[in-house]
Design an enzyme around this catalytic site. Structure first.
Site, PDB file in Angstrom:
ATOM      1  N   ASP A   1      42.914  43.174  48.047  1.00 16.85           N
ATOM      2  CA  ASP A   1      43.224  42.008  48.877  1.00 16.85           C
ATOM      3  C   ASP A   1      43.322  42.392  50.347  1.00 16.85           C
ATOM      4  O   ASP A   1      42.807  41.693  51.220  1.00 16.85           O
ATOM      5  CB  ASP A   1      44.512  41.349  48.383  1.00 16.85           C
ATOM      6  CG  ASP A   1      44.387  40.971  46.923  1.00 16.85           C
ATOM      7  OD1 ASP A   1      43.466  40.191  46.594  1.00 16.85           O
ATOM      8  OD2 ASP A   1      45.167  41.488  46.109  1.00 16.85           O
TER       9      ASP A   1
ATOM     10  N   GLU B   1      31.036  38.768  47.458  1.00 16.64           N
ATOM     11  CA  GLU B   1      30.141  38.982  46.324  1.00 16.64           C
ATOM     12  C   GLU B   1      29.757  40.454  46.204  1.00 16.64           C
ATOM     13  O   GLU B   1      29.748  41.020  45.113  1.00 16.64           O
ATOM     14  CB  GLU B   1      28.900  38.099  46.460  1.00 16.64           C
ATOM     15  CG  GLU B   1      28.011  38.099  45.254  1.00 16.64           C
ATOM     16  CD  GLU B   1      28.658  37.556  43.979  1.00 16.64           C
ATOM     17  OE1 GLU B   1      28.154  37.898  42.888  1.00 16.64           O
ATOM     18  OE2 GLU B   1      29.662  36.813  44.047  1.00 16.64           O
TER      19      GLU B   1
ATOM     20  N   HIS C   1      35.110  40.844  44.816  1.00 20.01           N
ATOM     21  CA  HIS C   1      36.496  40.390  44.961  1.00 20.01           C
ATOM     22  C   HIS C   1      36.454  39.108  45.787  1.00 20.01           C
ATOM     23  O   HIS C   1      36.071  39.129  46.959  1.00 20.01           O
ATOM     24  CB  HIS C   1      37.356  41.457  45.638  1.00 20.01           C
ATOM     25  CG  HIS C   1      38.816  41.121  45.598  1.00 20.01           C
ATOM     26  ND1 HIS C   1      39.501  40.944  44.410  1.00 20.01           N
ATOM     27  CD2 HIS C   1      39.712  40.925  46.584  1.00 20.01           C
ATOM     28  CE1 HIS C   1      40.763  40.663  44.681  1.00 20.01           C
ATOM     29  NE2 HIS C   1      40.925  40.629  45.993  1.00 20.01           N
ATOM     30  N   HIS C   2      36.837  38.012  45.188  1.00 19.60           N
ATOM     31  CA  HIS C   2      36.592  36.697  45.770  1.00 19.60           C
ATOM     32  C   HIS C   2      37.888  36.001  46.187  1.00 19.60           C
ATOM     33  O   HIS C   2      38.870  36.055  45.465  1.00 19.60           O
ATOM     34  CB  HIS C   2      35.824  35.833  44.771  1.00 19.60           C
ATOM     35  CG  HIS C   2      34.559  36.497  44.321  1.00 19.60           C
ATOM     36  ND1 HIS C   2      34.533  37.361  43.251  1.00 19.60           N
ATOM     37  CD2 HIS C   2      33.313  36.446  44.812  1.00 19.60           C
ATOM     38  CE1 HIS C   2      33.293  37.812  43.097  1.00 19.60           C
ATOM     39  NE2 HIS C   2      32.529  37.280  44.026  1.00 19.60           N
TER      40      HIS C   2
ATOM     41  N   HIS D   1      43.754  38.767  40.467  1.00 19.49           N
ATOM     42  CA  HIS D   1      44.162  38.070  39.253  1.00 19.49           C
ATOM     43  C   HIS D   1      44.376  39.005  38.071  1.00 19.49           C
ATOM     44  O   HIS D   1      45.283  38.783  37.272  1.00 19.49           O
ATOM     45  CB  HIS D   1      43.149  36.976  38.904  1.00 19.49           C
ATOM     46  CG  HIS D   1      43.122  35.878  39.911  1.00 19.49           C
ATOM     47  ND1 HIS D   1      44.090  34.901  39.966  1.00 19.49           N
ATOM     48  CD2 HIS D   1      42.256  35.609  40.930  1.00 19.49           C
ATOM     49  CE1 HIS D   1      43.833  34.080  40.971  1.00 19.49           C
ATOM     50  NE2 HIS D   1      42.732  34.488  41.567  1.00 19.49           N
ATOM     51  N   GLU D   2      43.580  40.055  37.969  1.00 19.05           N
ATOM     52  CA  GLU D   2      43.676  40.922  36.788  1.00 19.05           C
ATOM     53  C   GLU D   2      45.012  41.660  36.697  1.00 19.05           C
ATOM     54  O   GLU D   2      45.396  42.099  35.614  1.00 19.05           O
ATOM     55  CB  GLU D   2      42.509  41.898  36.717  1.00 19.05           C
ATOM     56  CG  GLU D   2      42.495  42.940  37.808  1.00 19.05           C
ATOM     57  CD  GLU D   2      41.212  43.751  37.835  1.00 19.05           C
ATOM     58  OE1 GLU D   2      41.251  44.913  37.403  1.00 19.05           O
ATOM     59  OE2 GLU D   2      40.203  43.211  38.302  1.00 19.05           O
TER      60      GLU D   2
END
Length: 100
Positions: free
Chosen positions: A87, A56, A60-61, A78-79
């Protein structure tokens, strides 16, 4: 904007990440992946809580799956539709959390 890593960069970063790991991170379904097994559900949930707080703060989850004492973590950005520095930063942070 963040850039998607090439296959060669992913391989190099994976070697660096896994240097001192007894159980390495892998690439699974085009995502950075690792399975963690804990003594019980409480330890697994505690780990997930610690990772969630860090995720949070860094915005980046992870994608993850939990059953009882097992947590599977998949990381992708994802973007950009692939693996990035975000990552690998999160994977390193997760390893820091697991060692505490």
């Amino acid at each position: 904007m963040i850039e998607k890593y090439s296959a060669q960069t992913i391989d190099l970063q994976l070697i660096e990440l896994n240097k001192s790991m007894s159980q390495p991170w892998l690439i699974k379904d085009k995502k950075l992946f690792k399975q963690f097994v804990f003594a019980d559900f409480i330890e697994a949930f505690s780990f997930m809580t610690s990772v969630a707080l860090h995720a949070e703060k860094s915005n980046h989850h992870p994608e993850w799956f939990n059953v009882y004492h097992t947590v599977e973590v998949s990381l992708t950005t994802h973007e950009v539709g692939g693996i990035t520095s975000r990552d690998f930063h999160l994977a390193h942070a997760i390893e820091g959390i697991i060692k505490v």
